[in-house]
Design a protein around this motif. Sequence first.
Motif, PDB file in Angstrom:
ATOM      1  N   GLY A  68      -1.016   4.255 -41.832  1.00 12.74           N
ATOM      2  CA  GLY A  68      -0.217   5.275 -41.163  1.00 12.74           C
ATOM      3  C   GLY A  68      -0.944   5.939 -40.008  1.00 12.74           C
ATOM      4  O   GLY A  68      -0.320   6.582 -39.163  1.00 12.74           O
ATOM      5  N   ASN A  69      -2.252   5.777 -39.959  1.00 14.13           N
ATOM      6  CA  ASN A  69      -3.030   6.309 -38.844  1.00 14.13           C
ATOM      7  C   ASN A  69      -2.937   5.304 -37.691  1.00 14.13           C
ATOM      8  O   ASN A  69      -3.772   4.417 -37.543  1.00 14.13           O
ATOM      9  N   ALA A  70      -1.894   5.458 -36.896  1.00 22.42           N
ATOM     10  CA  ALA A  70      -1.595   4.498 -35.827  1.00 22.42           C
ATOM     11  C   ALA A  70      -2.707   4.421 -34.786  1.00 22.42           C
ATOM     12  O   ALA A  70      -2.941   3.356 -34.204  1.00 22.42           O
ATOM     13  N   VAL A  71      -3.402   5.517 -34.566  1.00 16.41           N
ATOM     14  CA  VAL A  71      -4.478   5.526 -33.567  1.00 16.41           C
ATOM     15  C   VAL A  71      -5.608   4.616 -34.013  1.00 16.41           C
ATOM     16  O   VAL A  71      -6.085   3.754 -33.254  1.00 16.41           O
ATOM     17  N   GLU A  72      -6.051   4.767 -35.258  1.00  5.57           N
ATOM     18  CA  GLU A  72      -7.136   3.928 -35.769  1.00  5.57           C
ATOM     19  C   GLU A  72      -6.693   2.466 -35.856  1.00  5.57           C
ATOM     20  O   GLU A  72      -7.470   1.560 -35.544  1.00  5.57           O
ATOM     21  N   LEU A  73      -5.460   2.253 -36.273  1.00  6.16           N
ATOM     22  CA  LEU A  73      -4.946   0.888 -36.387  1.00  6.16           C
ATOM     23  C   LEU A  73      -4.948   0.191 -35.033  1.00  6.16           C
ATOM     24  O   LEU A  73      -5.370  -0.968 -34.915  1.00  6.16           O
ATOM     25  N   GLN A  74      -4.519   0.886 -34.012  1.00  5.20           N
ATOM     26  CA  GLN A  74      -4.508   0.314 -32.655  1.00  5.20           C
ATOM     27  C   GLN A  74      -5.931   0.037 -32.165  1.00  5.20           C
ATOM     28  O   GLN A  74      -6.191  -0.993 -31.542  1.00  5.20           O
ATOM     29  N   LYS A  75      -6.837   0.946 -32.461  1.00  2.00           N
ATOM     30  CA  LYS A  75      -8.236   0.732 -32.068  1.00  2.00           C
ATOM     31  C   LYS A  75      -8.824  -0.483 -32.768  1.00  2.00           C
ATOM     32  O   LYS A  75      -9.560  -1.262 -32.154  1.00  2.00           O
ATOM     33  N   LEU A  76      -8.509  -0.649 -34.045  1.00  2.00           N
ATOM     34  CA  LEU A  76      -9.006  -1.811 -34.774  1.00  2.00           C
ATOM     35  C   LEU A  76      -8.414  -3.102 -34.220  1.00  2.00           C
ATOM     36  O   LEU A  76      -9.109  -4.111 -34.091  1.00  2.00           O
ATOM     37  N   ARG A  77      -7.136  -3.094 -33.851  1.00  2.00           N
ATOM     38  CA  ARG A  77      -6.512  -4.277 -33.266  1.00  2.00           C
ATOM     39  C   ARG A  77      -7.205  -4.670 -31.967  1.00  2.00           C
ATOM     40  O   ARG A  77      -7.553  -5.834 -31.744  1.00  2.00           O
ATOM     41  N   ARG A  78      -7.445  -3.699 -31.124  1.00  2.00           N
ATOM     42  CA  ARG A  78      -8.106  -3.971 -29.847  1.00  2.00           C
ATOM     43  C   ARG A  78      -9.559  -4.422 -30.062  1.00  2.00           C
ATOM     44  O   ARG A  78     -10.056  -5.291 -29.359  1.00  2.00           O
ATOM     45  N   PHE A  79     -10.203  -3.836 -31.050  1.00  4.02           N
ATOM     46  CA  PHE A  79     -11.573  -4.219 -31.388  1.00  4.02           C
ATOM     47  C   PHE A  79     -11.609  -5.674 -31.840  1.00  4.02           C
ATOM     48  O   PHE A  79     -12.480  -6.451 -31.451  1.00  4.02           O
ATOM     49  N   ARG A  80     -10.647  -6.058 -32.692  1.00  3.67           N
ATOM     50  CA  ARG A  80     -10.539  -7.451 -33.125  1.00  3.67           C
ATOM     51  C   ARG A  80     -10.369  -8.360 -31.912  1.00  3.67           C
ATOM     52  O   ARG A  80     -10.988  -9.417 -31.822  1.00  3.67           O
ATOM     53  N   ASN A  81      -9.527  -7.956 -30.968  1.00  2.00           N
ATOM     54  CA  ASN A  81      -9.334  -8.759 -29.757  1.00  2.00           C
ATOM     55  C   ASN A  81     -10.629  -8.884 -28.961  1.00  2.00           C
ATOM     56  O   ASN A  81     -10.940  -9.953 -28.441  1.00  2.00           O
ATOM     57  N   ALA A  82     -11.375  -7.806 -28.885  1.00  4.64           N
ATOM     58  CA  ALA A  82     -12.652  -7.848 -28.159  1.00  4.64           C
ATOM     59  C   ALA A  82     -13.650  -8.763 -28.868  1.00  4.64           C
ATOM     60  O   ALA A  82     -14.487  -9.389 -28.217  1.00  4.64           O
ATOM     61  N   THR A  83     -13.544  -8.857 -30.173  1.00  8.50           N
ATOM     62  CA  THR A  83     -14.451  -9.704 -30.945  1.00  8.50           C
ATOM     63  C   THR A  83     -14.111 -11.175 -30.805  1.00  8.50           C
ATOM     64  O   THR A  83     -14.994 -12.002 -30.596  1.00  8.50           O
ATOM     65  N   PHE A  84     -12.840 -11.502 -30.907  1.00  5.73           N
ATOM     66  CA  PHE A  84     -12.437 -12.898 -31.005  1.00  5.73           C
ATOM     67  C   PHE A  84     -11.822 -13.485 -29.732  1.00  5.73           C
ATOM     68  O   PHE A  84     -11.436 -14.654 -29.737  1.00  5.73           O
ATOM     69  N   HIS A  85     -11.728 -12.695 -28.687  1.00 10.35           N
ATOM     70  CA  HIS A  85     -11.230 -13.189 -27.402  1.00 10.35           C
ATOM     71  C   HIS A  85     -12.265 -12.867 -26.334  1.00 10.35           C
ATOM     72  O   HIS A  85     -12.828 -11.775 -26.320  1.00 10.35           O
ATOM     73  N   TYR A  86     -12.489 -13.823 -25.466  1.00  8.29           N
ATOM     74  CA  TYR A  86     -13.495 -13.641 -24.422  1.00  8.29           C
ATOM     75  C   TYR A  86     -13.243 -12.351 -23.652  1.00  8.29           C
ATOM     76  O   TYR A  86     -12.121 -12.062 -23.234  1.00  8.29           O
ATOM     77  N   GLN A  87     -14.312 -11.600 -23.463  1.00  8.03           N
ATOM     78  CA  GLN A  87     -14.277 -10.376 -22.662  1.00  8.03           C
ATOM     79  C   GLN A  87     -15.367 -10.500 -21.604  1.00  8.03           C
ATOM     80  O   GLN A  87     -16.514 -10.804 -21.937  1.00  8.03           O
ATOM     81  N   GLU A  88     -15.016 -10.270 -20.377  1.00  2.60           N
ATOM     82  CA  GLU A  88     -16.017 -10.335 -19.315  1.00  2.60           C
ATOM     83  C   GLU A  88     -17.101  -9.293 -19.542  1.00  2.60           C
ATOM     84  O   GLU A  88     -18.280  -9.553 -19.347  1.00  2.60           O
ATOM     85  N   ASP A  89     -16.677  -8.120 -19.979  1.00  2.29           N
ATOM     86  CA  ASP A  89     -17.618  -7.043 -20.282  1.00  2.29           C
ATOM     87  C   ASP A  89     -17.769  -6.965 -21.809  1.00  2.29           C
ATOM     88  O   ASP A  89     -16.816  -6.621 -22.510  1.00  2.29           O
ATOM     89  N   PHE A  91     -19.040  -4.831 -23.577  1.00  6.37           N
ATOM     90  CA  PHE A  91     -18.839  -3.462 -24.040  1.00  6.37           C
ATOM     91  C   PHE A  91     -17.590  -2.875 -23.397  1.00  6.37           C
ATOM     92  O   PHE A  91     -17.591  -1.752 -22.891  1.00  6.37           O
ATOM     93  N   SER A  92     -16.522  -3.644 -23.469  1.00  5.65           N
ATOM     94  CA  SER A  92     -15.242  -3.225 -22.891  1.00  5.65           C
ATOM     95  C   SER A  92     -14.683  -2.034 -23.663  1.00  5.65           C
ATOM     96  O   SER A  92     -15.151  -1.695 -24.758  1.00  5.65           O
ATOM     97  N   ALA A  93     -13.661  -1.430 -23.098  1.00  6.71           N
ATOM     98  CA  ALA A  93     -13.002  -0.304 -23.765  1.00  6.71           C
ATOM     99  C   ALA A  93     -12.445  -0.733 -25.123  1.00  6.71           C
ATOM    100  O   ALA A  93     -12.437   0.056 -26.070  1.00  6.71           O
ATOM    101  N   LYS A  94     -12.002  -1.986 -25.229  1.00  9.15           N
ATOM    102  CA  LYS A  94     -11.485  -2.484 -26.508  1.00  9.15           C
ATOM    103  C   LYS A  94     -12.561  -2.390 -27.589  1.00  9.15           C
ATOM    104  O   LYS A  94     -12.274  -2.068 -28.738  1.00  9.15           O
ATOM    105  N   TYR A  95     -13.777  -2.679 -27.216  1.00 10.24           N
ATOM    106  CA  TYR A  95     -14.901  -2.609 -28.146  1.00 10.24           C
ATOM    107  C   TYR A  95     -15.328  -1.160 -28.370  1.00 10.24           C
ATOM    108  O   TYR A  95     -15.453  -0.691 -29.502  1.00 10.24           O
ATOM    109  N   LEU A  96     -15.556  -0.450 -27.287  1.00  9.71           N
ATOM    110  CA  LEU A  96     -16.136   0.894 -27.378  1.00  9.71           C
ATOM    111  C   LEU A  96     -15.192   1.940 -27.964  1.00  9.71           C
ATOM    112  O   LEU A  96     -15.656   2.876 -28.622  1.00  9.71           O
ATOM    113  N   ASP A  97     -13.884   1.791 -27.734  1.00  5.22           N
ATOM    114  CA  ASP A  97     -12.948   2.780 -28.290  1.00  5.22           C
ATOM    115  C   ASP A  97     -13.066   2.864 -29.803  1.00  5.22           C
ATOM    116  O   ASP A  97     -13.002   3.941 -30.381  1.00  5.22           O
TER     117      ASP A  97
END
Length: 143
Positions: A68-89, A91-97
């Motif tokens: 139910g904590n949509a903010v944390e859930l969204q951050k975890l989704r983006r973090f997963r994307n930063a982990t498993f999808h190529y990121q030029e940076d 330490f992108s915002a997806k990771y750092l958020d």
Amino acid sequence: MKSQISSLYGHWLIAESISFHWQNSLKASSFHLSTEHSRQVWQSLLYVVVEGYIDLGVRNDEIDAVLGNAVELQKLRRFRNATFHYQEDPFSAKYLDFKSDPNGELWVLKLNAAFRSFFERELPDHHFTEYVSQLSQAKNAGE
């Protein structure tokens, strides 16, 4: 539905096995970058379990309360994307958020505990239960 929950459980066990290695590496006398990478992979794999849970339409009050904590859930989704999808940076915002969120770590631990309780209740006779028990015993023996 039980076979679908069993499949979801299999994905959770993959994440749990990485958590096992992460927790054991924390006991080492010196820090190694693989320790942080293990945590990153575990947390990211946990989002795969969340996706399956949502896709299956499973309902559980404890899990739903954490999700139910949509903010944390969204951050975890983006973090997963930063982990498993190529990121030029790396330490992108997806990771750092997620990593810089002081509540993120505790939230993920609550999420994982909620899934553990759910699977223990839903699949008490499942052959994976013994595996999780062995992982837990190995974790406790190493403390």
